[in-house]
Write a protein that holds these residues in place. Structure first.
Motif, PDB file in Angstrom:
ATOM      1  N   GLY A  26       1.484   7.257  -6.690  1.00  0.00           N
ATOM      2  CA  GLY A  26      -0.207   7.527  -7.318  1.00  0.00           C
ATOM      3  C   GLY A  26       0.823   9.225  -6.612  1.00  0.00           C
ATOM      4  O   GLY A  26      -0.370  10.148  -7.306  1.00  0.00           O
ATOM      5  N   ILE A  27       1.187   9.363  -5.713  1.00  0.00           N
ATOM      6  CA  ILE A  27       1.651  10.694  -5.340  1.00  0.00           C
ATOM      7  C   ILE A  27       2.399  11.618  -6.670  1.00  0.00           C
ATOM      8  O   ILE A  27       2.391  12.371  -7.200  1.00  0.00           O
ATOM      9  N   ALA A  28       2.959  10.776  -7.012  1.00  0.00           N
ATOM     10  CA  ALA A  28       4.366  11.067  -8.475  1.00  0.00           C
ATOM     11  C   ALA A  28       2.825  10.826  -9.493  1.00  0.00           C
ATOM     12  O   ALA A  28       3.648  12.037 -10.431  1.00  0.00           O
ATOM     13  N   ILE A  29       2.508  10.283 -10.195  1.00  0.00           N
ATOM     14  CA  ILE A  29       1.127  10.204 -11.106  1.00  0.00           C
ATOM     15  C   ILE A  29       0.359  11.779 -10.751  1.00  0.00           C
ATOM     16  O   ILE A  29       0.662  12.206 -12.048  1.00  0.00           O
ATOM     17  N   ARG A  30       0.053  11.918  -9.743  1.00  0.00           N
ATOM     18  CA  ARG A  30      -0.653  13.448  -9.681  1.00  0.00           C
ATOM     19  C   ARG A  30       0.066  13.807  -9.543  1.00  0.00           C
ATOM     20  O   ARG A  30      -0.144  15.160 -10.458  1.00  0.00           O
ATOM     21  N   TYR A  31       1.715  14.386  -9.287  1.00  0.00           N
ATOM     22  CA  TYR A  31       2.277  15.160  -9.253  1.00  0.00           C
ATOM     23  C   TYR A  31       3.006  15.393 -10.857  1.00  0.00           C
ATOM     24  O   TYR A  31       2.891  16.707 -11.602  1.00  0.00           O
ATOM     25  N   ILE A  32       2.703  14.555 -11.482  1.00  0.00           N
ATOM     26  CA  ILE A  32       3.339  14.105 -13.141  1.00  0.00           C
ATOM     27  C   ILE A  32       2.207  15.224 -14.154  1.00  0.00           C
ATOM     28  O   ILE A  32       2.264  16.264 -14.591  1.00  0.00           O
TER      29      ILE A  32
ATOM     30  N   LEU B 297       1.321  -1.272   0.067  1.00  0.00           N
ATOM     31  CA  LEU B 297      -0.296   0.381  -0.005  1.00  0.00           C
ATOM     32  C   LEU B 297       0.414   1.300  -0.019  1.00  0.00           C
ATOM     33  O   LEU B 297       0.790   2.146  -0.381  1.00  0.00           O
ATOM     34  N   GLY B 298       1.688   1.530   0.509  1.00  0.00           N
ATOM     35  CA  GLY B 298       2.936   2.648   1.193  1.00  0.00           C
ATOM     36  C   GLY B 298       3.704   2.352  -0.625  1.00  0.00           C
ATOM     37  O   GLY B 298       3.281   3.628  -1.287  1.00  0.00           O
ATOM     38  N   LYS B 299       3.776   1.188  -1.392  1.00  0.00           N
ATOM     39  CA  LYS B 299       4.467   1.801  -2.289  1.00  0.00           C
ATOM     40  C   LYS B 299       3.128   1.867  -3.675  1.00  0.00           C
ATOM     41  O   LYS B 299       3.597   3.222  -4.603  1.00  0.00           O
ATOM     42  N   LEU B 300       1.706   1.669  -3.402  1.00  0.00           N
ATOM     43  CA  LEU B 300       1.296   2.353  -4.709  1.00  0.00           C
ATOM     44  C   LEU B 300       0.747   3.730  -3.688  1.00  0.00           C
ATOM     45  O   LEU B 300       0.075   4.058  -5.108  1.00  0.00           O
ATOM     46  N   LEU B 301       0.787   4.101  -2.979  1.00  0.00           N
ATOM     47  CA  LEU B 301       0.677   4.974  -2.248  1.00  0.00           C
ATOM     48  C   LEU B 301       1.663   6.143  -3.026  1.00  0.00           C
ATOM     49  O   LEU B 301       1.386   7.518  -3.723  1.00  0.00           O
ATOM     50  N   VAL B 302       2.683   5.912  -3.559  1.00  0.00           N
ATOM     51  CA  VAL B 302       3.788   6.234  -3.798  1.00  0.00           C
ATOM     52  C   VAL B 302       4.377   7.412  -5.079  1.00  0.00           C
ATOM     53  O   VAL B 302       4.121   7.958  -5.393  1.00  0.00           O
TER      54      VAL B 302
END
Length: 86
Positions: free
Chosen positions: A75-81, A68-73
């Motif tokens: 997701g945050i990276a995709i949202r930032y991009i 879940l932590g990896k998925l969160l990271v």
């Protein structure tokens, strides 16, 4: 005695002086040693299987939190991009 110079070794020398104001000055100079010794690695790595039970295995709950932590990271990276290039 106003000044004293001394050679302590082949690469080390020092000087001691007393100026007119009564200040004692001491300087030590050394020349670097420039010898290059080429060495070779004498350690040989050979993996060896050690028989016995496997220890420190993660529980399913710990593995879930890691995933879940990896998925969160991600997701945050995709949202930032997406927001960066919008």
């Amino acid at each position: 005695m106003k000044a004293f110079e001394e050679q302590k070794g082949r690469r080390m020398e020092s000087s001691l002086s007393l100026d007119s104001g009564g200040v004692l000055e001491y300087h030590a100079n050394s020349r670097p040693d420039t010898i290059y010794v080429q060495g070779k690695d004498s350690i040989i790595y050979q993996p060896v299987e050690v028989p016995g039970p496997v220890t420190n295995v993660l529980t399913w709950w710990q593995e879930l939190w890691i995933r879940l932590g990896k998925l969160l990271v991600v997701g945050i990276a995709i949202r930032y991009i997406i927001r960066r290039f919008k």
